[in-house]
Enzyme design. Structure first.
Site, mmCIF file in Angstrom:
data_model
loop_
_atom_site.group_PDB
_atom_site.id
_atom_site.type_symbol
_atom_site.label_atom_id
_atom_site.label_comp_id
_atom_site.label_asym_id
_atom_site.label_seq_id
_atom_site.Cartn_x
_atom_site.Cartn_y
_atom_site.Cartn_z
ATOM 1 N N CYS A 335 0.901 -1.156 0.000
ATOM 2 C CA CYS A 335 0.000 0.000 0.000
ATOM 3 C C CYS A 335 0.931 1.195 0.000
ATOM 4 O O CYS A 335 1.782 1.305 -0.871
ATOM 5 C CB CYS A 335 -0.975 -0.048 1.173
ATOM 6 N N SER A 336 0.839 2.073 0.997
ATOM 7 C CA SER A 336 1.790 3.176 1.084
ATOM 8 C C SER A 336 2.901 2.826 2.076
ATOM 9 O O SER A 336 4.073 2.782 1.740
ATOM 10 C CB SER A 336 1.081 4.463 1.494
ATOM 11 N N ALA A 337 2.501 2.533 3.327
ATOM 12 C CA ALA A 337 3.493 2.146 4.345
ATOM 13 C C ALA A 337 3.786 0.648 4.308
ATOM 14 O O ALA A 337 4.812 0.191 4.808
ATOM 15 C CB ALA A 337 2.993 2.540 5.731
ATOM 16 N N GLY A 338 2.853 -0.130 3.761
ATOM 17 C CA GLY A 338 3.066 -1.580 3.671
ATOM 18 C C GLY A 338 2.713 -2.334 4.927
ATOM 19 O O GLY A 338 3.244 -3.412 5.176
ATOM 20 N N ILE A 339 1.788 -1.772 5.748
ATOM 21 C CA ILE A 339 1.375 -2.497 6.961
ATOM 22 C C ILE A 339 -0.146 -2.529 7.172
ATOM 23 O O ILE A 339 -0.677 -3.513 7.652
ATOM 24 C CB ILE A 339 2.065 -1.949 8.240
ATOM 25 N N GLY A 340 -0.860 -1.453 6.801
ATOM 26 C CA GLY A 340 -2.290 -1.379 7.092
ATOM 27 C C GLY A 340 -3.142 -2.178 6.125
ATOM 28 O O GLY A 340 -3.581 -3.296 6.405
ATOM 29 N N ARG A 341 -3.390 -1.619 4.950
ATOM 30 C CA ARG A 341 -4.192 -2.322 3.932
ATOM 31 C C ARG A 341 -3.491 -3.602 3.491
ATOM 32 O O ARG A 341 -4.145 -4.614 3.230
ATOM 33 C CB ARG A 341 -4.392 -1.407 2.719
ATOM 34 N N GLN A 379 -3.235 -2.196 10.922
ATOM 35 C CA GLN A 379 -2.835 -1.036 11.716
ATOM 36 C C GLN A 379 -3.831 -0.559 12.757
ATOM 37 O O GLN A 379 -3.437 -0.018 13.770
ATOM 38 C CB GLN A 379 -2.598 0.129 10.753
#
Length: 404
Positions: A335-341, A379
């Site tokens: 995703c953007s940070a690579g942890i939430g979605r 997250q």
């Protein structure tokens, strides 16, 4: 001296917001693996088992606990900064020990306790219990707050200037499971670094996925090097390029592009309702491989989708591709940070496989396993609930298929 005094007096106020209090608290579970406890409370608390009555209300039902050791973690809800991976300080709540003077340190370091929790916590849900859990969101929120984030201290990554390759300075790859790029010059440690982790899949299958941040302008070549090195058949992108701020750079060409030593060709573009599928060919030297790129754009920033249906469909399509690519490498998800979605997608994929194979699911254990591999996966409590919604939707599909 006056300046120092002012700073000292201000500091507790500033840090107070980021404290996460750890205190004995029973998991709101109906089934649980044994979890190790930091302290033994004077009285064994009862575990609340919740059932849903015919009117759809959550009714607590007191039952003796299945494991004598309650969870040592209780966390305050996290704001956006904590969600993005701020270095959250942990404090210990010793109130349950009665009057302890002076404050004593616990025998086990918090990292060890957190890791023991992540490696042992679980709550196996039958199909009916999964439906009940979805109806009781406050209990899922409580359960989520128990799970240690397991973020990485920057000091653990001994690579000079690695910060230049991180989209968010506090979201870093766990050193034990991080992906190492194989450069021409192994002495250049920065060229081995990418903010990405191998993630275990269903049944602990090694390197089933790679979770990574959205590529940055200076890491696009690294990203394609990883796709080639790991022989990944599928890339799943769950972010827009921009949502207020830049979330990810456009890292693929319209038709043909060269990224470092990897040439990328776009063969076809298929627009589906909630995502776009690109059939790619990637080449290095005389070798070429096919890669499928899914771009899912209908997930709102800092929220969860209204329906779990599109994510579930995406997950099923990706799973089909994975099965049709035996012997190839991990599915790359970002995703953007690579942890939430990213965490939601992978947790849903593993949970659906467990439901299909075993007829039960343990989302708590799945999220814990993800966080051992990459800190902060799934997250927020809303995302944790969303995973349960997606699993419940998949369960109802399985039930309908069984009836047919």
């Amino acid at each position: 001296i006056l300046k120092e005094k002012i700073q000292l007096s201000l500091r507790p106020e500033k840090e107070k917001k980021q404290e996460i209090h750890l205190s004995p608290l029973p998991l709101p579970t109906s089934q649980s693996k044994t979890t190790s406890s930091m302290v033994q409370p004077e009285q064994t608390p009862k575990v609340v088992n919740v059932v849903v009555d015919p009117q759809g209300q959550c009714v607590p039902e007191l039952k003796p606990p299945l494991c004598a050791s309650p969870s040592p973690f209780r966390m305050k809800p996290v704001g956006l900064q904590e969600r993005r991976g701020s270095n959250v300080s942990l404090t210990l709540d010793m109130s349950s020990l009665g009057s302890v003077e002076p404050f004593v340190t616990v025998p086990t370091p918090r990292e060890k306790v957190a890791m023991e929790y992540l490696q042992s916590a679980g709550r196996i849900l039958t199909r009916q219990q999964l439906r009940d859990a979805v109806a009781c969101s406050h209990l899922l929120q409580t359960e989520f707050m128990e799970i240690p984030m397991n973020f990485v201290d920057p000091k653990e990554i001994d690579i000079p200037s690695h910060g230049t390759k991180n989209r968010y300075k506090t979201i870093l790859p766990n050193p034990l499971s991080r992906v190492y790029l194989k450069p021409k010059n192994p002495a250049d440690s920065l060229s081995t670094y990418i903010n990405a982790n191998y993630i275990r899949g269903y049944g602990g299958k090694e390197k089933a996925f790679i979770a990574t941040q959205g590529p940055m302008i200076n890491t696009v070549n690294d990203f394609w090097q990883m796709v080639w090195q790991e022989d990944s058949p599928v890339i799943v992108m769950i972010t827009k390029l921009k949502e207020k701020n830049e979330k990810c750079v456009l890292y693929w060409p319209e038709k043909r592009g060269i990224y470092g030593k990897v040439e990328v060709l776009v063969n076809s573009v298929q627009e589906c309702k909630n995502y776009t599928i690109r059939q790619l060919t990637i080449k290095q030297g005389s070798q070429s491989r096919s890669v499928k790129h899914y771009w899912y754009t209908s997930w709102p920033d800092h929220k969860t989708p209204d329906s779990a249906q599109p994510l579930l469909q995406l997950m099923l399509d990706v799973e089909e591709d994975r099965v049709e690519s035996p012997g190839r490498g991990p599915v790359i998800v970002h995703c953007s940070a690579g942890i939430g979605r990213t965490g939601c997608f992978i947790a849903t994929a593993i949970g659906c496989q467990q439901l299909k194979e075993e007829g039960v699911v343990d989302a708590l254990s799945i999220v814990c396993q993800l966080r051992v591999d990459r800190g902060g996966m799934v997250q927020t409590s809303e995302q944790y609930e969303f995973v349960h919604h997606a699993l419940s939707l998949y369960e109802s599909r399985l039930s309908a298929e069984a009836v047919q």
